[in-house]
Design an enzyme around this catalytic site. Sequence first.
Site, PDB file in Angstrom:
ATOM      1  N   GLY A 119      -4.183   4.087   4.257  1.00  0.00           N
ATOM      2  CA  GLY A 119      -3.236   3.678   3.228  1.00  0.00           C
ATOM      3  C   GLY A 119      -3.982   2.893   2.172  1.00  0.00           C
ATOM      4  N   GLY A 162      -7.054   0.369   3.431  1.00  0.00           N
ATOM      5  CA  GLY A 162      -8.101   1.314   3.826  1.00  0.00           C
ATOM      6  C   GLY A 162      -7.750   2.149   5.039  1.00  0.00           C
ATOM      7  CB  ALA A 202      -6.269   1.632  11.088  1.00  0.00           C
ATOM      8  CB  CYS A 217       2.162   8.095   9.065  1.00  0.00           C
ATOM      9  SG  CYS A 217       0.661   7.200   9.446  1.00  0.00           S
ATOM     10  CB  THR A 275       0.213   2.417  10.266  1.00  0.00           C
ATOM     11  OG1 THR A 275      -0.758   2.920  11.193  1.00  0.00           O
ATOM     12  CG2 THR A 275      -0.379   1.218   9.541  1.00  0.00           C
ATOM     13  NE  ARG A 333      -0.216   0.256   4.962  1.00  0.00           N
ATOM     14  CZ  ARG A 333       0.763   0.990   5.446  1.00  0.00           C
ATOM     15  NH1 ARG A 333       1.208   2.045   4.766  1.00  0.00           N
ATOM     16  NH2 ARG A 333       1.341   0.701   6.603  1.00  0.00           N
TER      17      ARG A 333
END
Length: 232
Positions: free
Chosen positions: A162, A173, A175, A191, A93, A88
């Site tokens: 992401g 997607g 979180a 990040c 993360t 991604r």
Amino acid sequence: MNKQINLQNLGYKDYKETWDYQESLFKEILDLKIKNRRQNLNEITPNYLLMVEHPHVYTLGKSGDIKNLLISETQLEKKQATYYKINRGGDITYHGPGQLVGYPILDLDNFFTDIHKYLRFLEETIILTLADYGLKAERSKGETGVWLDVGTPFARKICAMGVRASRWVTMHGFALNVNSDLGYFDHIIPCGIEGKAVTSLNVELGKKEIPLAEVQKKVLKHFADLFEAEFK
């Protein structure tokens, strides 16, 4: 255009298992799109939204820097956490218990072919959900995701995002930290952004725990409204 989305609640599920499942659905849609084009067909492509909660795991995006993971493999084991480098966008993360994770696997040809708009809609879904709890969440310029107190020394991230897309099909997607153990974020530079704090919904509301099912219900409502979609 098919605006129905197959909603699947996966419960508490291993990250790698979920990733493999995402990949299979992603490939299913891509293969159908290629078949439609090559054979001049018009078969309807499906859409999916996977909702899940993961055991402790750190994931690094393809453009990320492993230096942003601050602990060793031995320490990962002690923390009962795993680590994966994945395909991604974005940097590193954390996912774990108490976090609401959503993976939309959509054919954007069914909605709109604009990745920028797609990301903004994901952010807006979370912003509206947090507004339901009386929190003013925002975007932070140049930083995908959802934040609180943007532009102040107290800026903190509450939702990471992401996305990967190919032929307008999406995967990965968002979180949203609902009841997350924020101590796990101390072992990464979230990040890849130094000096920014991370928070969760229960901390912001001063509560021990917020029911994940309650938050998910709100997320799904706003997602459906924004994408003009229907869950099945």
